[in-house]
Design a protein around this motif. Sequence first.
Motif, PDB file in Angstrom:
ATOM      1  N   ASN A 218       0.809  -1.221   0.000  1.00  0.00           N
ATOM      2  CA  ASN A 218       0.000   0.000   0.000  1.00  0.00           C
ATOM      3  C   ASN A 218       0.844   1.272   0.000  1.00  0.00           C
ATOM      4  O   ASN A 218       0.552   2.221   0.725  1.00  0.00           O
ATOM      5  CB  ASN A 218      -0.972  -0.024   1.189  1.00  0.00           C
ATOM      6  N   MET A 219       1.915   1.276  -0.805  1.00  0.00           N
ATOM      7  CA  MET A 219       2.796   2.438  -0.893  1.00  0.00           C
ATOM      8  C   MET A 219       2.875   2.931  -2.337  1.00  0.00           C
ATOM      9  O   MET A 219       2.612   2.177  -3.273  1.00  0.00           O
ATOM     10  CB  MET A 219       4.203   2.092  -0.387  1.00  0.00           C
ATOM     11  N   ALA A 220       3.266   4.178  -2.474  1.00  0.00           N
ATOM     12  CA  ALA A 220       3.394   4.776  -3.810  1.00  0.00           C
ATOM     13  C   ALA A 220       4.581   4.187  -4.559  1.00  0.00           C
ATOM     14  O   ALA A 220       5.606   3.841  -3.972  1.00  0.00           O
ATOM     15  CB  ALA A 220       3.546   6.283  -3.698  1.00  0.00           C
ATOM     16  N   LEU A 221       4.409   4.069  -5.853  1.00  0.00           N
ATOM     17  CA  LEU A 221       5.442   3.636  -6.790  1.00  0.00           C
ATOM     18  C   LEU A 221       5.891   4.883  -7.537  1.00  0.00           C
ATOM     19  O   LEU A 221       5.061   5.675  -7.982  1.00  0.00           O
ATOM     20  CB  LEU A 221       4.840   2.613  -7.762  1.00  0.00           C
ATOM     21  N   ILE A 222       7.174   5.084  -7.688  1.00  0.00           N
ATOM     22  CA  ILE A 222       7.685   6.223  -8.454  1.00  0.00           C
ATOM     23  C   ILE A 222       7.894   5.762  -9.894  1.00  0.00           C
ATOM     24  O   ILE A 222       8.623   4.803 -10.144  1.00  0.00           O
ATOM     25  CB  ILE A 222       9.001   6.769  -7.866  1.00  0.00           C
TER      26      ILE A 222
ATOM     27  N   VAL B  74       2.813   7.189  -8.027  1.00  0.00           N
ATOM     28  CA  VAL B  74       1.570   6.495  -8.369  1.00  0.00           C
ATOM     29  C   VAL B  74       1.144   5.701  -7.141  1.00  0.00           C
ATOM     30  O   VAL B  74       1.823   4.754  -6.731  1.00  0.00           O
ATOM     31  CB  VAL B  74       1.763   5.572  -9.592  1.00  0.00           C
ATOM     32  N   GLU B  75       0.045   6.085  -6.546  1.00  0.00           N
ATOM     33  CA  GLU B  75      -0.447   5.437  -5.332  1.00  0.00           C
ATOM     34  C   GLU B  75      -0.846   3.989  -5.617  1.00  0.00           C
ATOM     35  O   GLU B  75      -1.109   3.616  -6.750  1.00  0.00           O
ATOM     36  CB  GLU B  75      -1.645   6.213  -4.758  1.00  0.00           C
ATOM     37  N   ALA B  76      -0.919   3.178  -4.577  1.00  0.00           N
ATOM     38  CA  ALA B  76      -1.294   1.763  -4.698  1.00  0.00           C
ATOM     39  C   ALA B  76      -2.643   1.642  -5.397  1.00  0.00           C
ATOM     40  O   ALA B  76      -3.601   2.319  -5.034  1.00  0.00           O
ATOM     41  CB  ALA B  76      -1.339   1.117  -3.321  1.00  0.00           C
TER      42      ALA B  76
ATOM     43  N   ALA C 266      10.847   2.537 -12.901  1.00  0.00           N
ATOM     44  CA  ALA C 266      10.020   2.496 -11.704  1.00  0.00           C
ATOM     45  C   ALA C 266      10.917   2.248 -10.504  1.00  0.00           C
ATOM     46  O   ALA C 266      11.925   1.533 -10.595  1.00  0.00           O
ATOM     47  CB  ALA C 266       8.961   1.405 -11.815  1.00  0.00           C
ATOM     48  N   ALA C 267      10.529   2.833  -9.394  1.00  0.00           N
ATOM     49  CA  ALA C 267      11.267   2.644  -8.136  1.00  0.00           C
ATOM     50  C   ALA C 267      10.259   2.411  -7.021  1.00  0.00           C
ATOM     51  O   ALA C 267       9.231   3.097  -6.939  1.00  0.00           O
ATOM     52  CB  ALA C 267      12.123   3.865  -7.836  1.00  0.00           C
ATOM     53  N   PHE C 268      10.573   1.431  -6.170  1.00  0.00           N
ATOM     54  CA  PHE C 268       9.740   1.107  -5.016  1.00  0.00           C
ATOM     55  C   PHE C 268      10.686   0.711  -3.892  1.00  0.00           C
ATOM     56  O   PHE C 268      11.385  -0.299  -4.006  1.00  0.00           O
ATOM     57  CB  PHE C 268       8.787  -0.040  -5.358  1.00  0.00           C
ATOM     58  N   ARG C 269      10.718   1.539  -2.876  1.00  0.00           N
ATOM     59  CA  ARG C 269      11.683   1.369  -1.780  1.00  0.00           C
ATOM     60  C   ARG C 269      13.087   1.313  -2.376  1.00  0.00           C
ATOM     61  O   ARG C 269      13.510   2.251  -3.017  1.00  0.00           O
ATOM     62  CB  ARG C 269      11.324   0.163  -0.937  1.00  0.00           C
ATOM     63  N   ASP C 270      13.825   0.217  -2.203  1.00  0.00           N
ATOM     64  CA  ASP C 270      15.189   0.125  -2.737  1.00  0.00           C
ATOM     65  C   ASP C 270      15.256  -0.679  -4.039  1.00  0.00           C
ATOM     66  O   ASP C 270      16.325  -1.045  -4.495  1.00  0.00           O
ATOM     67  CB  ASP C 270      16.124  -0.479  -1.686  1.00  0.00           C
ATOM     68  N   ARG C 271      14.118  -0.930  -4.660  1.00  0.00           N
ATOM     69  CA  ARG C 271      14.064  -1.715  -5.892  1.00  0.00           C
ATOM     70  C   ARG C 271      13.914  -0.793  -7.102  1.00  0.00           C
ATOM     71  O   ARG C 271      13.229   0.218  -7.036  1.00  0.00           O
ATOM     72  CB  ARG C 271      12.893  -2.688  -5.831  1.00  0.00           C
ATOM     73  N   ARG C 272      14.539  -1.187  -8.216  1.00  0.00           N
ATOM     74  CA  ARG C 272      14.494  -0.398  -9.447  1.00  0.00           C
ATOM     75  C   ARG C 272      14.278  -1.327 -10.634  1.00  0.00           C
ATOM     76  O   ARG C 272      14.723  -2.458 -10.653  1.00  0.00           O
ATOM     77  CB  ARG C 272      15.814   0.355  -9.676  1.00  0.00           C
TER      78      ARG C 272
END
Length: 142
Positions: free
Chosen positions: A50-54, A69-71, A94-100
């Motif tokens: 439930n977190m935003a994706l960049i 981009v919200e969940a 796309a980036a989510f936390r420490d993932r790319r």
Amino acid sequence: MTCLVAITIIHRAIFAAVVLQATILKLHHHFTAARYHEATIHVTNRMSGNMALIVHCRSKDDDLGARAVEAGASFGFSFGQNVVGDGTVFWCKAAFRDRRLSFTAFDEDDHITYVKEFEVSDGGVDGDDTYSGNRLHICGWN
């Protein structure tokens, strides 16, 4: 008599120029109207947590900037794709936390569809196969 001939020649030249200009304008309008196909890209956040994706999409000419981009929400954009073939390509990161991850969202040379749907999830990016209609795994996280 010479003056009359000169005036007639000038009138004919003006008439020919007006007809030529009207023809050029008509052809320009026809070419411009048929030149672009509207292409649409959607990137949907299907990540758990439930977190935003960049998401950051760009082409060689247009940088759309980074978007949060919200969940469950989507980021979408449309653009005119040149039918003549200017090699339109859009890449998205796309980036989510420490993932790319990064993927090609649209490549004029590879796709004949004008609507592309992508979902970014814990497994990476899935998208439409324009030929079979099936969902394909495009890439995983780095």
